[in-house]
Design an enzyme around this catalytic site. Structure first.
Site, PDB file in Angstrom:
ATOM      1  CG  HIS A  77      30.723  44.129 -18.447  1.00 26.13           C
ATOM      2  ND1 HIS A  77      29.840  45.189 -18.817  1.00 26.13           N
ATOM      3  CD2 HIS A  77      31.089  42.453 -18.540  1.00 26.13           C
ATOM      4  CE1 HIS A  77      29.847  44.636 -19.467  1.00 26.13           C
ATOM      5  NE2 HIS A  77      30.792  43.433 -19.941  1.00 26.13           N
ATOM      6  CG  ASP A  88      34.535  43.699 -24.223  1.00 22.58           C
ATOM      7  OD1 ASP A  88      34.455  43.256 -23.117  1.00 22.58           O
ATOM      8  OD2 ASP A  88      32.779  44.170 -24.718  1.00 22.58           O
ATOM      9  CG  HIS A 143      27.370  40.023 -20.513  1.00 22.84           C
ATOM     10  ND1 HIS A 143      27.500  39.912 -21.187  1.00 22.84           N
ATOM     11  CD2 HIS A 143      28.404  40.674 -20.088  1.00 22.84           C
ATOM     12  CE1 HIS A 143      28.131  39.293 -21.465  1.00 22.84           C
ATOM     13  NE2 HIS A 143      29.479  40.190 -20.889  1.00 22.84           N
ATOM     14  CG  HIS A 146      29.506  44.583 -27.860  1.00 18.62           C
ATOM     15  ND1 HIS A 146      29.271  43.551 -27.380  1.00 18.62           N
ATOM     16  CD2 HIS A 146      30.475  45.095 -26.741  1.00 18.62           C
ATOM     17  CE1 HIS A 146      30.053  42.707 -26.960  1.00 18.62           C
ATOM     18  NE2 HIS A 146      30.513  44.134 -26.373  1.00 18.62           N
TER      19      HIS A 146
HETATM   20 ZN   LIG Z   1      31.523  43.628 -24.285  1.00 21.04          ZN
HETATM   21 ZN   LIG Z   2      30.955  40.974 -21.407  1.00 19.02          ZN
END
Ligand SMILES: [Zn+2]
Ligand SMILES: [Zn+2]
Length: 324
Positions: free
Chosen positions: A83, A87, A161, A289
């Protein structure tokens, strides 16, 4: 009439060759969340299947992580971007540029959200960079096969998300059965016959006698599978896509105390990741993560293991064999 075929010549060269498992492993290049820290880089990892390598996400600093952990920048042609949060892809333009400066000529396939192509082309345009190699973009859609070769198939699927986000599942293909060398030496089957036997067929002699497949072949190792889920809230909708994978990498940004925040931000706690692992019946769970607020994440492991025992904390620079 069915012949039985037994003897020492069953154990031979063919079996040795075929019993060697091809590599199927993942190297963690970054397992931090939004902000880089001295302990962790944001998301990136390299999956290897046989002689193919696939980069999954490409955060800022990924090139340096590759150098640090001796992961070659050469010999990979596919990058999957989950995505467009920074990051997960802010290192992409730097890597594209370095490959260009290194004289790369072979095409590079990039799989990601629709806008990624526009972003990369703008960056190339305003830096007046004309790449020496073709850049081929593939737009991720809800749930589809995005890659396949003789060894492997890769599918993407939607995660839950803040912006459109995809997970990826890598599944080895079922391998053909292996011919026993003794059988080949004794009966010298033709190419077509060998192909049919490898698919499970029996061997029929010219006089009509049959040798059962089990007598003249051995089974290949079971196919292995790996799933990548970052970033996502706890969402049972992803379970069908990752069911029974050998190894699941799942985000565990927060601990139990931050469960409300995790849900608000469409992220998961370590316990959420473990619940998904348990409900999907996966073999092993690899957590990653991690929020930059935690220098020590051992409590995340503890919380996850209360739900799913076979959990590990991912470590940067470590390579994990999928299926072991
Ligand atoms: Zn992330
Ligand atoms: Zn994200």
């Amino acid at each position: 009439m069915i012949l039985s075929f037994r003897g020492e010549d069953f154990f031979c060269y063919f079996e040795k060759i075929n019993s060697i498992m091809t590599d199927f492993q993942v190297t963690i290049l970054g397992n931090g969340s939004a902000v880089p820290t001295v302990l962790r880089n944001p998301s990136a990892q390299m999956l290897q299947s046989g002689n193919r390598r696939f980069l999954i996400d490409c955060s800022e600093g990924t090139q340096l992580q590759m150098i640090k952990y001796r992961v070659s920048r050469k010999n990979f042609s596919h990058i999957f971007i989950s995505h467009l949060h920074g990051d997960h892809y802010f290192g992409l333009i730097g890597l594209i540029s370095t490959l260009h400066l290194s004289g790369r000529e072979q095409p590079l396939h990039i799989y990601g959200p629709k806008s990624l192509e526009e972003i990369v082309h703008l960056q190339l345009k305003y830096s007046d960079t004309r790449l020496k190699y073709p850049l081929l973009f593939h737009v991720l859609r809800d749930n589809e096969m995005i890659y396949e070769d003789k060894l492997l198939e890769i599918r993407c699927f939607p995660l839950s998300h803040q912006i459109p986000t995809w997970g990826f599942v890598f599944r080895e293909r079922e391998k053909e059965r292996n011919l026993r060398k003794g059988f080949v030496a004794r009966y010298a089957p033709g190419v077509e016959q060998m192909h049919r036997i490898k698919q499970g067929g029996d061997f029929v002699l010219p006089d009509g006698m049959i040798i059962k497949n089990k007598e003249i072949t051995t089974a290949s190792p079971l196919p292995r599978s790996y799933a990548y889920c970052s970033d996502t809230a706890y969402d049972q909708k992803i379970i069908p896509f990752i069911r029974s994978v050998d190894m699941l990498y799942h985000e565990a940004t927060f601990d139990d105390a931050m469960a409300v925040v995790a849900t608000e931000k469409f992220h998961s706690t370590a316990r959420h990741a473990a619940q998904i692992a348990a409900e999907a019946g996966v073999g092993k769970l690899l957590l990653g993560h991690f929020s930059a607020r935690y220098s020590d994440v051992s409590h995340l492991l503890k919380e996850a293991r209360e739900v799913f025992e076979n959990t590990l904390l991912s470590e940067q620079g470590e390579t994990y064999d999928v299926g072991k």
